[in-house]
Design a protein around this motif. Sequence first.
Motif, PDB file in Angstrom:
ATOM      1  N   ASN A 121       9.076  -2.406  14.742  1.00  0.00           N
ATOM      2  CA  ASN A 121       9.687  -1.762  15.898  1.00  0.00           C
ATOM      3  C   ASN A 121       9.515  -0.211  16.199  1.00  0.00           C
ATOM      4  O   ASN A 121       9.302   0.467  17.689  1.00  0.00           O
ATOM      5  N   PRO A 122      10.296   0.901  15.464  1.00  0.00           N
ATOM      6  CA  PRO A 122      10.166   2.031  15.924  1.00  0.00           C
ATOM      7  C   PRO A 122       8.737   2.737  15.311  1.00  0.00           C
ATOM      8  O   PRO A 122       8.570   3.577  16.559  1.00  0.00           O
ATOM      9  N   MET A 123       8.193   2.182  15.509  1.00  0.00           N
ATOM     10  CA  MET A 123       5.971   2.694  15.463  1.00  0.00           C
ATOM     11  C   MET A 123       6.003   2.205  16.580  1.00  0.00           C
ATOM     12  O   MET A 123       5.280   2.543  17.616  1.00  0.00           O
ATOM     13  N   THR A 124       6.598   0.700  16.629  1.00  0.00           N
ATOM     14  CA  THR A 124       5.461   0.623  17.918  1.00  0.00           C
ATOM     15  C   THR A 124       6.288   1.285  19.402  1.00  0.00           C
ATOM     16  O   THR A 124       5.149   1.286  20.146  1.00  0.00           O
ATOM     17  N   ALA A 125       7.287   1.372  19.193  1.00  0.00           N
ATOM     18  CA  ALA A 125       8.074   1.691  20.530  1.00  0.00           C
ATOM     19  C   ALA A 125       7.717   3.334  20.251  1.00  0.00           C
ATOM     20  O   ALA A 125       7.366   4.072  21.282  1.00  0.00           O
ATOM     21  N   LEU A 126       7.683   4.207  19.552  1.00  0.00           N
ATOM     22  CA  LEU A 126       7.285   5.037  19.431  1.00  0.00           C
ATOM     23  C   LEU A 126       5.602   5.363  19.800  1.00  0.00           C
ATOM     24  O   LEU A 126       4.688   6.309  20.578  1.00  0.00           O
ATOM     25  N   ASP A 150       0.951  -0.985  -0.207  1.00  0.00           N
ATOM     26  CA  ASP A 150      -0.411  -0.167  -0.294  1.00  0.00           C
ATOM     27  C   ASP A 150       0.927   1.435   0.124  1.00  0.00           C
ATOM     28  O   ASP A 150       1.769   1.127   0.550  1.00  0.00           O
ATOM     29  N   ALA A 151       0.817   1.698  -1.065  1.00  0.00           N
ATOM     30  CA  ALA A 151       1.391   3.244  -0.639  1.00  0.00           C
ATOM     31  C   ALA A 151       1.637   3.970  -0.123  1.00  0.00           C
ATOM     32  O   ALA A 151       2.767   5.002   0.329  1.00  0.00           O
ATOM     33  N   THR A 152       0.486   4.338   0.374  1.00  0.00           N
ATOM     34  CA  THR A 152       0.237   5.450   2.209  1.00  0.00           C
ATOM     35  C   THR A 152       0.937   5.435   2.779  1.00  0.00           C
ATOM     36  O   THR A 152       1.399   5.492   3.483  1.00  0.00           O
ATOM     37  N   MET A 153       1.585   3.163   3.314  1.00  0.00           N
ATOM     38  CA  MET A 153       2.053   2.757   4.379  1.00  0.00           C
ATOM     39  C   MET A 153       3.684   2.901   3.398  1.00  0.00           C
ATOM     40  O   MET A 153       4.319   2.126   4.457  1.00  0.00           O
ATOM     41  N   CYS A 154       3.904   3.122   2.740  1.00  0.00           N
ATOM     42  CA  CYS A 154       5.397   3.176   2.059  1.00  0.00           C
ATOM     43  C   CYS A 154       6.367   4.593   2.779  1.00  0.00           C
ATOM     44  O   CYS A 154       5.625   6.418   2.722  1.00  0.00           O
ATOM     45  N   LEU A 155       7.218   4.354   2.973  1.00  0.00           N
ATOM     46  CA  LEU A 155       8.124   5.283   3.624  1.00  0.00           C
ATOM     47  C   LEU A 155       9.568   5.287   2.161  1.00  0.00           C
ATOM     48  O   LEU A 155      10.610   4.566   1.852  1.00  0.00           O
ATOM     49  N   GLU A 200      -2.161  11.942  10.828  1.00  0.00           N
ATOM     50  CA  GLU A 200      -1.548  13.331  11.005  1.00  0.00           C
ATOM     51  C   GLU A 200      -0.513  12.507  11.738  1.00  0.00           C
ATOM     52  O   GLU A 200       0.559  12.721  11.964  1.00  0.00           O
ATOM     53  N   THR A 201      -1.014  11.908  12.615  1.00  0.00           N
ATOM     54  CA  THR A 201      -0.021  11.436  13.645  1.00  0.00           C
ATOM     55  C   THR A 201       0.594  10.325  13.601  1.00  0.00           C
ATOM     56  O   THR A 201       2.106  10.403  13.966  1.00  0.00           O
ATOM     57  N   LEU A 202       0.254   9.631  11.947  1.00  0.00           N
ATOM     58  CA  LEU A 202       0.915   8.389  11.824  1.00  0.00           C
ATOM     59  C   LEU A 202       2.284   8.921  10.526  1.00  0.00           C
ATOM     60  O   LEU A 202       3.070   8.803  10.681  1.00  0.00           O
ATOM     61  N   MET A 203       1.861  10.383  10.385  1.00  0.00           N
ATOM     62  CA  MET A 203       2.774  11.147   9.190  1.00  0.00           C
ATOM     63  C   MET A 203       3.724  11.308   9.984  1.00  0.00           C
ATOM     64  O   MET A 203       4.893  11.853   9.940  1.00  0.00           O
ATOM     65  N   ARG A 204       3.397  12.621  11.128  1.00  0.00           N
ATOM     66  CA  ARG A 204       4.512  12.491  11.827  1.00  0.00           C
ATOM     67  C   ARG A 204       5.514  11.453  12.836  1.00  0.00           C
ATOM     68  O   ARG A 204       6.871  11.789  12.454  1.00  0.00           O
ATOM     69  N   MET A 205       4.479  10.373  13.071  1.00  0.00           N
ATOM     70  CA  MET A 205       5.560   9.420  14.046  1.00  0.00           C
ATOM     71  C   MET A 205       6.837   8.355  12.438  1.00  0.00           C
ATOM     72  O   MET A 205       8.071   8.440  12.373  1.00  0.00           O
ATOM     73  N   ARG A 206       6.496   8.857  11.329  1.00  0.00           N
ATOM     74  CA  ARG A 206       6.913   8.360  10.490  1.00  0.00           C
ATOM     75  C   ARG A 206       8.363   9.044   9.149  1.00  0.00           C
ATOM     76  O   ARG A 206       9.615   8.784   9.146  1.00  0.00           O
TER      77      ARG A 206
END
Lengths: 369, 369
Positions: free
Chosen positions: B151-156, B130-135, B316-322
Amino acid sequence: MTTTGRQLVSTMNADNTMTLELVEREFPEPKGNQVLVRMEAAPINPSDLFLMTTGADLENADYSAGKVVMPVAPQVAKGQSARHGKPQKVGNEGAGEVIAAGDGEMAQALMGQRVACVPGHSFGDYALADATMCLPLGDHSSREGAASFVNPMTALAFVETARAEGHDAIIHAAAASNLGQMLNRICQEDDMGLVNIVRRPEQADLLREQGAGHVVLSSAGNYEKQLADAIRATGAYLGFDPVGGGTTTDTCLRAMERVAASRMEEFNRYGSDQQKKMYIYGRLELAPTVLTPSYGFAWTVSGFLLTPFLAKAGPETLMRMRKRVLDGLTTTFASEFKTRVDLDEMLTKDAMMDYARMATGEKYLVTPA
Amino acid sequence: MTTTGRQLVSTMNADNTMTLELVEREFPEPKGNQVLVRMEAAPINPSDLFLMTTGADLENADYSAGKVVMPVAPQVAKGQSARHGKPQKVGNEGAGEVIAAGDGEMAQALMGQRVACVPGHSFGDYALADATMCLPLGDHSSREGAASFVNPMTALAFVETARAEGHDAIIHAAAASNLGQMLNRICQEDDMGLVNIVRRPEQADLLREQGAGHVVLSSAGNYEKQLADAIRATGAYLGFDPVGGGTTTDTCLRAMERVAASRMEEFNRYGSDQQKKMYIYGRLELAPTVLTPSYGFAWTVSGFLLTPFLAKAGPETLMRMRKRVLDGLTTTFASEFKTRVDLDEMLTKDAMMDYARMATGEKYLVTPA
């Protein structure tokens, strides 16, 4: 001006014994919004028994007039080391006549009235109570009003909690209790789905006679299937468990997951995304709570206590709930009592061994006078 | 136009065996905001191992080229009966080059770029993501970006959760993990208190070298006192436990209560009013979770999963975390890998028995090509 009277207190001792005794104490003059109530009736609730009989060997206790010394399981004595040697007053709620009042407006308004109250030391001749938590009983007797707080408000709090968390059906374990029967009536009045779990067929009959639509027998061979069927029919993914120890909560969560998983099209290693929640509001079993890894990660188990619920709900909700209790005091919220005992009789071996069983429909009422 | 390549799949069989094998499959043409990624690197995380090795007897498995058949504990096979005979694709995350894109704007923008992705089937030659979940990784290598999600997103998410629930300190069990080391760095950057629980002295040294202020050894004789001291110092009444089974969560709740109770002036039969909460986010131990009746009723234990957290947190939170992960890809969120294996090598006995141990600092990277 102080008033002198008897008060039941419980003391845990470092030598693995617990003492339950009537002591003479002075009840101070009420101040502000305090009132002094001459106690006429107080129910013995399971929550009272925690300080009175939990972990105690009642068969081999020493019963003397006005005083009982019970051997206590060492792990129970150890777990309550914070109260060793410190007498704890006993009795959550009760009803009686206001014979003195502080100068606060609410206290003064109750002077001379019969009220239900929640003093936390209701097993005694008098109690000093907070006027804001008193319920004027009008023409109702103290017997009718004695148990108007703990069970009625807890049962109402379950339904309030369910609504607030977006549920329209709940599971209740050990559902034939005094509280469970009230909850059964409330849920019917409020159109809240209810799955009642009971252990014995006669308890199931009792609830069905009172209109229960879903009663599941935990002693039946097909218990888990029955429970899942009732969850499927009602959509109950929230439950309240007074047993606490053992597998009651786990079995409910597994049954919820069984229903939710049966609706999934694909296997998900993390379980269903259906949120499942159980509140533990009592400890009828002191064994540890066991949670098996059988329902993924969308679940919550939480302790539940009435006091913090009420504090969070706020005074308006509290007033609304109390008014409803008063309106239904002899119907929805009526309590049945097996017998009444005075303060001395409640410390006899026969009485203690009987009410400590917490058998369905065998609640005791303490009438000090 | 479809693309053909190898895909690792796991199948639970009704005869108490599990098959792990590479199959040839067709990857369909990406549509809308899908992209097709030629996989270059994918980490083997504990969450991947659940489908690959949990409950399996790796010592006595049959290892043939591209296929492993493992005896599985009957209760594990039974617990996953929903996937019997149904091959499950394996591999949560990874990185590679976008070689085809749907006609969606986000997908088209990624064409030709190196990206990290979360396809749920990253152990293979290709993945449909899914492109929306690609970094987009820019100049970073696939190795650097391979483990940039789980791991990064879980820790955040732990720190976001703590803040949202009003906490400024947390407990983390099994804290020397790859995720735990990230959490240790995040908490220092964000001034969030952190109590790290580890089992071995060298794990404690590792975290202290990375700046950890509170590290508690669960193997020490005075573990519970150490833990209570760290809770007292930090005010950590929220914790995250990847062990799940056994007493890890219970020990944390007991230690929290020990600190809270030491501040109470009077004994309260219902425990302290300090709310205590533990999230279970993994099942390193498959044994049941055991909760003792030792901390009153002001507690919550809850499962934790990243996906519902992100869904609730919003885009928004997702984008900030990524963005934060991308900015710290080689620092805060850097993962160390013990070794790299290709798709065939990852199914050899030596490799499987090694990565299944999930030893600290011994994470594997799968590089298909």
